[in-house]
Design a protein around this motif. Structure first.
Motif, PDB file in Angstrom:
ATOM      1  N   LEU A  35       2.257  12.363 -20.117  1.00 13.87           N
ATOM      2  CA  LEU A  35       2.252  12.955 -18.786  1.00 13.87           C
ATOM      3  C   LEU A  35       0.914  12.787 -18.083  1.00 13.87           C
ATOM      4  O   LEU A  35       0.860  12.578 -16.869  1.00 13.87           O
ATOM      5  N   ASP A  36      -0.170  12.866 -18.851  1.00 13.48           N
ATOM      6  CA  ASP A  36      -1.511  12.758 -18.268  1.00 13.48           C
ATOM      7  C   ASP A  36      -1.920  11.313 -17.990  1.00 13.48           C
ATOM      8  O   ASP A  36      -2.682  11.051 -17.061  1.00 13.48           O
ATOM      9  N   HIS A  37      -1.415  10.364 -18.813  1.00 17.95           N
ATOM     10  CA  HIS A  37      -1.857   8.975 -18.684  1.00 17.95           C
ATOM     11  C   HIS A  37      -0.678   7.992 -18.738  1.00 17.95           C
ATOM     12  O   HIS A  37      -0.676   7.069 -19.576  1.00 17.95           O
ATOM     13  N   PRO A  38       0.313   8.136 -17.882  1.00 19.37           N
ATOM     14  CA  PRO A  38       1.489   7.253 -17.964  1.00 19.37           C
ATOM     15  C   PRO A  38       1.147   5.782 -17.764  1.00 19.37           C
ATOM     16  O   PRO A  38       1.710   4.911 -18.427  1.00 19.37           O
ATOM     17  N   GLY A  39       0.195   5.497 -16.874  1.00 19.50           N
ATOM     18  CA  GLY A  39      -0.184   4.108 -16.625  1.00 19.50           C
ATOM     19  C   GLY A  39      -0.895   3.462 -17.798  1.00 19.50           C
ATOM     20  O   GLY A  39      -0.838   2.239 -17.969  1.00 19.50           O
ATOM     21  N   VAL A  40      -1.537   4.279 -18.621  1.00 18.20           N
ATOM     22  CA  VAL A  40      -2.236   3.764 -19.799  1.00 18.20           C
ATOM     23  C   VAL A  40      -1.239   3.479 -20.919  1.00 18.20           C
ATOM     24  O   VAL A  40      -1.310   2.438 -21.589  1.00 18.20           O
ATOM     25  N   VAL A  41      -0.280   4.390 -21.116  1.00 19.64           N
ATOM     26  CA  VAL A  41       0.679   4.258 -22.206  1.00 19.64           C
ATOM     27  C   VAL A  41       1.470   2.960 -22.102  1.00 19.64           C
ATOM     28  O   VAL A  41       1.787   2.332 -23.116  1.00 19.64           O
ATOM     29  N   VAL A  42       1.772   2.545 -20.894  1.00 17.09           N
ATOM     30  CA  VAL A  42       2.536   1.310 -20.679  1.00 17.09           C
ATOM     31  C   VAL A  42       1.891   0.114 -21.382  1.00 17.09           C
ATOM     32  O   VAL A  42       2.579  -0.805 -21.836  1.00 17.09           O
ATOM     33  N   ARG A  78      10.977   1.807 -19.654  1.00 15.62           N
ATOM     34  CA  ARG A  78      11.435   2.823 -18.703  1.00 15.62           C
ATOM     35  C   ARG A  78      10.266   3.450 -17.956  1.00 15.62           C
ATOM     36  O   ARG A  78      10.351   3.722 -16.749  1.00 15.62           O
ATOM     37  N   LEU A  79       9.158   3.647 -18.668  1.00 16.92           N
ATOM     38  CA  LEU A  79       7.981   4.218 -18.041  1.00 16.92           C
ATOM     39  C   LEU A  79       7.436   3.278 -16.969  1.00 16.92           C
ATOM     40  O   LEU A  79       7.074   3.711 -15.863  1.00 16.92           O
ATOM     41  N   ALA A  80       7.391   1.992 -17.275  1.00 13.35           N
ATOM     42  CA  ALA A  80       6.906   1.005 -16.309  1.00 13.35           C
ATOM     43  C   ALA A  80       7.790   0.970 -15.069  1.00 13.35           C
ATOM     44  O   ALA A  80       7.298   0.851 -13.933  1.00 13.35           O
ATOM     45  N   ALA A  84       6.642   1.877 -11.242  1.00 12.45           N
ATOM     46  CA  ALA A  84       6.839   0.892 -10.177  1.00 12.45           C
ATOM     47  C   ALA A  84       7.594   1.492  -8.992  1.00 12.45           C
ATOM     48  O   ALA A  84       7.376   1.114  -7.836  1.00 12.45           O
ATOM     49  N   SER A  85       8.485   2.452  -9.289  1.00 13.98           N
ATOM     50  CA  SER A  85       9.263   3.062  -8.216  1.00 13.98           C
ATOM     51  C   SER A  85       8.660   4.389  -7.753  1.00 13.98           C
ATOM     52  O   SER A  85       9.263   5.119  -6.978  1.00 13.98           O
ATOM     53  N   ALA A  86       7.469   4.707  -8.261  1.00 16.44           N
ATOM     54  CA  ALA A  86       6.728   5.911  -7.868  1.00 16.44           C
ATOM     55  C   ALA A  86       7.459   7.197  -8.239  1.00 16.44           C
ATOM     56  O   ALA A  86       7.300   8.228  -7.591  1.00 16.44           O
TER      57      ALA A  86
END
Length: 288
Positions: A35-42, A78-80, A84-86
């Motif tokens: 939740l805190d770092h979704p862009g990193v987890v990808v 799914r996270l990516a 991408a769709s905000a």
């Protein structure tokens, strides 16, 4: 008892946030990092994520399964897509440094987001079952305490207008007394943002013993009242921050109640219109 009930295409981030209280301590570490770092987890390999969360690879796999992903790779895909769709699950918090204008804007944004997120997680099949149960009920008990009391009275008001008889109970003793007098022809609705209100849970347990159908309205699909209920309807507001009832929580509950009301109208519009006409005539006569 209801299975955790969210829309099949619910956001991964919203699902994670909703299920956090039901995860064990190690899985919560993974969920919070996500939740805190979704862009990193990808961009992380499973071993890298495990290291950052101080958990094992097996914990990551268990977490993936609990939030509905087929595995870690599926979770990242799914996270990516959500990024991408905000379709972000984060809320902007109000701080002491905010101006009056900034605080007002954040409150409104939180309310709007709570409604949008609730729409995205709402299980329409469960919604229809709830509407059918309410329409078939001889009587509807509604339980809510604390912040949920306002929503309980709002549901009572809407049910009356739809021609469905029921009563909101916010006093613990009255909840128990009323629940004990229910029958298999009745419905009991428990409202709790956390889904962990002891008073609401106990009232629902008494209602179950009486044979009533149970409906839960909560922010957490794996919470005690959701698991106890026959039908669970989920909102998707933010979590409590230690500053009272969470921003957007009551708005999401009332929005869901409005949805229930309109669906009741769709199911039996003629009867609802007759009820509204009777109410209007009575009020007009009183003020004549």
């Amino acid at each position: 008892m209801a299975e955790p009930s969210m829309a099949p295409d619910a956001s991964l981030l919203l699902t994670t946030r909703a299920l956090m209280p039901a995860l064990n301590e190690q899985e919560q570490k993974v969920g919070q990092y996500l939740l805190d770092h979704p862009g990193v987890v990808v961009h992380l390999a499973i071993s890298d994520l495990a290291q950052r969360c101080a958990v094992s690879d097996a914990t990551i796999f268990r977490f993936c399964k609990k939030v509905g992903a087929d595995g870690y790779q599926d979770l990242k895909i799914r996270l990516a897509q959500e990024l991408a769709s905000a379709r972000m699950a984060t809320y902007v918090r109000i701080t002491e440094k905010d101006s009056l204008v900034e605080a007002v804007q954040k409150v409104i944004a939180a309310d709007v987001k709570a409604l949008e997120d609730t729409l995205s997680v709402l299980d329409l099949a469960a919604l229809e079952r709830a509407v059918d149960a309410l329409l078939a009920a001889r009587w509807v008990d509604i339980y809510g305490s604390g912040g949920a009391a306002v929503s309980a009275y709002q549901l009572q008001y809407k049910l009356f207008h739809a021609g469905v008889r029921g009563m909101a109970h916010t006093d613990t003793q009255m909840q128990i007394i009323s629940a004990s007098l229910l029958s298999p022809d009745d419905v009991a609705v428990g409202i709790s943002h956390s889904g962990r209100s002891k008073e609401t849970q106990y009232a629902l347990e008494i209602a179950r013993q009486a044979g009533a159908t149970l409906i839960a309205i909560t922010n957490h699909p794996a919470s005690p009242i959701a698991e106890l209920a026959d039908i669970s309807l989920c909102t998707a507001a933010q979590e409590a921050t230690g500053r009272g009832y969470p921003l957007g929580a009551r708005i999401a509950q009332v929005g869901l109640i409005d949805i229930l009301y309109e669906c009741l109208n769709l199911k039996r519009r003629d009867e609802t219109q007759r009820s509204l006409s009777k109410i209007a005539q009575t009020l007009n006569h009183r003020h004549a």
